[in-house]
Design a protein around this motif. Sequence first.
Motif, PDB file in Angstrom:
ATOM      1  N   LEU A 555       0.629 -23.520 -48.850  1.00 58.56           N
ATOM      2  CA  LEU A 555       0.174 -24.067 -47.573  1.00 58.56           C
ATOM      3  C   LEU A 555       1.105 -23.664 -46.430  1.00 58.56           C
ATOM      4  CD1 LEU A 555      -1.029 -27.558 -48.774  1.00 58.56           C
ATOM      5  CD2 LEU A 555      -2.456 -25.798 -47.700  1.00 58.56           C
ATOM      6  N   LEU A 556       2.390 -23.611 -46.688  1.00 59.27           N
ATOM      7  CA  LEU A 556       3.321 -23.150 -45.653  1.00 59.27           C
ATOM      8  C   LEU A 556       3.101 -21.677 -45.322  1.00 59.27           C
ATOM      9  CD1 LEU A 556       6.637 -24.964 -46.641  1.00 59.27           C
ATOM     10  CD2 LEU A 556       5.365 -25.258 -44.501  1.00 59.27           C
ATOM     11  N   GLU A 557       2.744 -20.878 -46.345  1.00 62.89           N
ATOM     12  CA  GLU A 557       2.427 -19.476 -46.081  1.00 62.89           C
ATOM     13  C   GLU A 557       1.138 -19.367 -45.262  1.00 62.89           C
ATOM     14  OE1 GLU A 557       2.415 -15.201 -46.236  1.00 62.89           O
ATOM     15  OE2 GLU A 557       3.875 -16.821 -46.052  1.00 62.89           O
ATOM     16  N   MET A 558       0.157 -20.193 -45.575  1.00 58.12           N
ATOM     17  CA  MET A 558      -1.067 -20.216 -44.775  1.00 58.12           C
ATOM     18  C   MET A 558      -0.744 -20.589 -43.331  1.00 58.12           C
ATOM     19  SD  MET A 558      -3.563 -22.059 -47.577  1.00 58.12           S
ATOM     20  CE  MET A 558      -5.052 -22.093 -46.565  1.00 58.12           C
ATOM     21  N   ASP A 559       0.146 -21.561 -43.155  1.00 60.42           N
ATOM     22  CA  ASP A 559       0.549 -21.979 -41.811  1.00 60.42           C
ATOM     23  C   ASP A 559       1.263 -20.849 -41.074  1.00 60.42           C
ATOM     24  OD1 ASP A 559       1.042 -24.481 -39.958  1.00 60.42           O
ATOM     25  OD2 ASP A 559       2.982 -23.460 -40.109  1.00 60.42           O
ATOM     26  N   ARG A 560       2.078 -20.084 -41.807  1.00 56.75           N
ATOM     27  CA  ARG A 560       2.828 -18.979 -41.187  1.00 56.75           C
ATOM     28  C   ARG A 560       1.900 -17.906 -40.640  1.00 56.75           C
ATOM     29  NH1 ARG A 560       5.019 -13.883 -42.244  1.00 56.75           N
ATOM     30  NH2 ARG A 560       3.785 -13.697 -44.156  1.00 56.75           N
ATOM     31  N   ILE A 561       0.864 -17.565 -41.391  1.00 54.09           N
ATOM     32  CA  ILE A 561       0.016 -16.444 -40.981  1.00 54.09           C
ATOM     33  C   ILE A 561      -1.169 -16.871 -40.130  1.00 54.09           C
ATOM     34  CG2 ILE A 561       0.687 -15.073 -42.979  1.00 54.09           C
ATOM     35  CD1 ILE A 561      -1.821 -15.797 -44.372  1.00 54.09           C
ATOM     36  N   LEU A 562      -1.310 -18.178 -39.893  1.00 55.55           N
ATOM     37  CA  LEU A 562      -2.419 -18.690 -39.082  1.00 55.55           C
ATOM     38  C   LEU A 562      -1.985 -18.875 -37.641  1.00 55.55           C
ATOM     39  CD1 LEU A 562      -5.381 -19.760 -39.359  1.00 55.55           C
ATOM     40  CD2 LEU A 562      -4.374 -22.036 -39.642  1.00 55.55           C
ATOM     41  N   ARG A 563      -2.827 -18.455 -36.713  1.00 58.37           N
ATOM     42  CA  ARG A 563      -2.520 -18.619 -35.296  1.00 58.37           C
ATOM     43  C   ARG A 563      -2.594 -20.094 -34.880  1.00 58.37           C
ATOM     44  NH1 ARG A 563      -2.730 -13.524 -33.137  1.00 58.37           N
ATOM     45  NH2 ARG A 563      -4.339 -12.074 -33.845  1.00 58.37           N
ATOM     46  N   PRO A 564      -1.834 -20.500 -33.863  1.00 58.23           N
ATOM     47  CA  PRO A 564      -2.062 -21.824 -33.282  1.00 58.23           C
ATOM     48  C   PRO A 564      -3.529 -21.970 -32.871  1.00 58.23           C
ATOM     49  CG  PRO A 564      -0.045 -20.871 -32.408  1.00 58.23           C
ATOM     50  CD  PRO A 564      -0.724 -19.786 -33.213  1.00 58.23           C
ATOM     51  N   GLU A 565      -4.115 -23.084 -33.213  1.00 56.51           N
ATOM     52  CA  GLU A 565      -5.528 -23.384 -32.988  1.00 56.51           C
ATOM     53  C   GLU A 565      -6.454 -22.557 -33.891  1.00 56.51           C
ATOM     54  OE1 GLU A 565      -6.222 -23.096 -28.744  1.00 56.51           O
ATOM     55  OE2 GLU A 565      -5.365 -25.085 -28.428  1.00 56.51           O
ATOM     56  N   GLY A 566      -5.880 -21.906 -34.891  1.00 56.25           N
ATOM     57  CA  GLY A 566      -6.697 -21.245 -35.902  1.00 56.25           C
ATOM     58  C   GLY A 566      -7.226 -22.260 -36.898  1.00 56.25           C
ATOM     59  N   SER A 567      -8.235 -21.873 -37.648  1.00 58.60           N
ATOM     60  CA  SER A 567      -8.911 -22.809 -38.547  1.00 58.60           C
ATOM     61  C   SER A 567      -8.851 -22.360 -39.996  1.00 58.60           C
ATOM     62  CB  SER A 567     -10.371 -22.982 -38.127  1.00 58.60           C
ATOM     63  OG  SER A 567     -10.454 -23.615 -36.855  1.00 58.60           O
ATOM     64  N   VAL A 568      -9.062 -23.339 -40.879  1.00 61.18           N
ATOM     65  CA  VAL A 568      -8.996 -23.128 -42.318  1.00 61.18           C
ATOM     66  C   VAL A 568     -10.176 -23.831 -42.976  1.00 61.18           C
ATOM     67  CG1 VAL A 568      -7.672 -23.594 -44.415  1.00 61.18           C
ATOM     68  CG2 VAL A 568      -6.475 -22.973 -42.334  1.00 61.18           C
ATOM     69  N   ILE A 569     -10.770 -23.183 -43.970  1.00 62.03           N
ATOM     70  CA  ILE A 569     -11.735 -23.837 -44.846  1.00 62.03           C
ATOM     71  C   ILE A 569     -11.250 -23.658 -46.283  1.00 62.03           C
ATOM     72  CG2 ILE A 569     -14.072 -23.825 -45.766  1.00 62.03           C
ATOM     73  CD1 ILE A 569     -15.114 -23.026 -43.060  1.00 62.03           C
ATOM     74  N   ILE A 570     -11.059 -24.779 -46.981  1.00 62.69           N
ATOM     75  CA  ILE A 570     -10.593 -24.756 -48.360  1.00 62.69           C
ATOM     76  C   ILE A 570     -11.629 -25.473 -49.223  1.00 62.69           C
ATOM     77  CG2 ILE A 570      -8.742 -25.393 -49.958  1.00 62.69           C
ATOM     78  CD1 ILE A 570      -6.858 -25.518 -47.530  1.00 62.69           C
ATOM     79  N   ARG A 571     -12.142 -24.777 -50.232  1.00 61.96           N
ATOM     80  CA  ARG A 571     -13.066 -25.379 -51.206  1.00 61.96           C
ATOM     81  C   ARG A 571     -12.315 -25.577 -52.515  1.00 61.96           C
ATOM     82  NH1 ARG A 571     -18.451 -23.789 -50.107  1.00 61.96           N
ATOM     83  NH2 ARG A 571     -18.953 -24.590 -52.160  1.00 61.96           N
ATOM     84  N   ILE A 583      -0.656 -33.080 -47.676  1.00 59.44           N
ATOM     85  CA  ILE A 583       0.386 -32.166 -47.201  1.00 59.44           C
ATOM     86  C   ILE A 583       0.104 -31.688 -45.788  1.00 59.44           C
ATOM     87  CG2 ILE A 583       1.489 -29.929 -47.600  1.00 59.44           C
ATOM     88  CD1 ILE A 583       1.049 -30.362 -50.598  1.00 59.44           C
ATOM     89  N   ILE A 584      -1.135 -31.307 -45.498  1.00 57.44           N
ATOM     90  CA  ILE A 584      -1.421 -30.779 -44.157  1.00 57.44           C
ATOM     91  C   ILE A 584      -1.299 -31.861 -43.093  1.00 57.44           C
ATOM     92  CG2 ILE A 584      -2.931 -29.012 -45.113  1.00 57.44           C
ATOM     93  CD1 ILE A 584      -5.291 -30.558 -43.838  1.00 57.44           C
ATOM     94  N   ASP A 585      -1.388 -33.125 -43.502  1.00 51.22           N
ATOM     95  CA  ASP A 585      -1.233 -34.211 -42.534  1.00 51.22           C
ATOM     96  C   ASP A 585       0.165 -34.255 -41.937  1.00 51.22           C
ATOM     97  OD1 ASP A 585      -3.833 -35.052 -42.729  1.00 51.22           O
ATOM     98  OD2 ASP A 585      -3.431 -36.709 -44.121  1.00 51.22           O
ATOM     99  N   VAL A 586       1.150 -33.665 -42.622  1.00 53.32           N
ATOM    100  CA  VAL A 586       2.510 -33.624 -42.076  1.00 53.32           C
ATOM    101  C   VAL A 586       2.865 -32.214 -41.602  1.00 53.32           C
ATOM    102  CG1 VAL A 586       3.300 -35.586 -43.432  1.00 53.32           C
ATOM    103  CG2 VAL A 586       3.498 -33.298 -44.396  1.00 53.32           C
ATOM    104  N   MET A 587       1.845 -31.361 -41.423  1.00 59.29           N
ATOM    105  CA  MET A 587       2.070 -29.976 -40.981  1.00 59.29           C
ATOM    106  C   MET A 587       1.475 -29.709 -39.601  1.00 59.29           C
ATOM    107  SD  MET A 587       1.345 -27.846 -44.515  1.00 59.29           S
ATOM    108  CE  MET A 587       1.071 -26.333 -43.625  1.00 59.29           C
TER     109      MET A 587
END
Length: 628
Positions: A555-571, A583-587
Amino acid sequence: MAILSPSFLTFKAKKLNLYKITITIILSTISYLAGFQNFRGTISIDTTSSSSNTVFRCAPANHKTTKLDFGAHHFAPIPPSPVAREHHFPPCDPKYSEYTPCEDAKRSLRFDRSRLIYRERHCPESHHEILKCRVPAPHGYKVPFKWPESRESAWYANVPHKDLTVEKKNQNWVLVEGERLRFPGGGTMFPRGADAYIDDIGKLINLKDGSIRTAIDTGCGVASWGAYLLSRNILTVSFAPRDTHVSQVQFALERGVPALIGILASIRLPYPSRSFDMAHCSRCLIPWGQYDGQYLIEIDRILRPGGYWILSGPPINWGTHWRGWNRTREDLQAELSQIEKVAKSLCWRKLVQRKDIAIWQKPTNHVHCKANRKVFKRPLFCNSQNPDMAWYTKMETCLTPLPEVASIGDIAGGQLAKWPERLEAIPSRISGGSLEGVAANNFVENSRLWKKRVAYYKNVDFQLAKTGRYRNLLDMNAHLGGFAAALVDDPVWVMNVVPVQAKMNTLGVIFQRGLIGTYQNWCEAMSTYPRTYDFVHADSLFSLYKNRCDMEDILLEMDRILRPEGSVIIRDDVDILLNVKAIIDVMQWDGRIADHEDGPHEREKILFATKKYWTAPNPDQDQGRVAD
């Protein structure tokens, strides 16, 4: 003495009984309330138990409880997971704003400098080297320009580097104009611009009939060649090392052009065999003739049968340019002769050389090539390594054999359909039985399924449905590329990742569909800069990596490569998504879990999340505060 009547006595008795009843009720109420205050009897839920074994019990006064909410709700509230209390991911120091863990300049100095091995992937070797913080965007970061404006413009604050504007100022790679970076489309070997250069190539081979769809650009600079091929429906993977120019690939991605950090050194490029229709090098400074031709052998591995290799720059047309290249005639002539020799040993045919551009073509099968091994003793045909294995796989000096054919006129591996029919045509890797358990009907059903899923995504995430909102997309577990295929009519591109831990290696199918992708181990960082992608999709990724590495690191790697205001879909399975959500609630992500597209009774759920906008603090102000 007065005598009381019987009726009066009866009235007095009833009145006395009424008083007794009233006093009894009051005393009972007081006693109950006093007991309630002392015991504070609530029903508590043991949230440490699994969902199927939830325990209800009364709790003593000093016990912290989760109170039941008996209010009416459309969606049941998600109970907070204990894992949420254990995580804290502060912002990293602003000096890490461009941190690329597996291409870290300091770590690279530990490795061999011969053949530029030190510039290959070298990831953190121990757990304590992995940053447990969130990489900040630089102060002043802005949402990138929308495509196609982004092809020519980017915000300087997003990639604050001027090295290339100085070193390549006469070649029109990139210019600084106020708050903007401007990309005129120039290059060392195409001073009239990438568009005109591509037109020159188009006069030599057909770029218009759909037979060429996927391309790779080695040593890409700021990826202008790939950027301008997009208007011709040719999708290019551009790569360059993280070298003294610092930000070539970062510029490319900021422009909205597919790119990865990479280098031809000692390990294979992270693509299966027969992936690309065309490979290109424009003064990429790769020593093609050295090391027994190993680099051209690697290009041969990833080129499809009948694919093209294009070379411009040294040593092509050396007679015209040798003085400007500050090299001797003899040196350049010897280099060209060596390249020609290696190309012939690979059975390539030189189609044409016109001015500064030379083009070779790989054979459509190896019938003749196997016969002429009596003439060309080297390279021998490989007989051991899997030709599609390409994750930390050492390059060899042997020729990857093409699939067998029935006759000399056949195309090894089967004829590819032209684009756009190629997208939905049954890939030969499936029709030929290369993927065990995946038949033609499975492929068709998978395509139908992902069209349905993407339509559902757009109904829930209106940003995904909004044209131009996203440009750079990443599918972290792409399987057959169905997610990307369902978005093919949108102005986006998708980097399809097949994890090396996946049950099936499907990346070859993805390329046969006319899509692009790469291999990746998600227990490691991706070879890309921070803030690379506008949108990240992950299907069953955390189920795949369960017990392999920490969820928080992915998740931290996803956060690193994601732009501010970028979006994620996880199934994924609902239990896994509850942990992800904690975890993402504290990210500094906003997220919610929604039902599966087939309804609430499916265990698989879908998490929709957006990374909040935040940056490193203003360097002129308090360094201890995060700028919102």
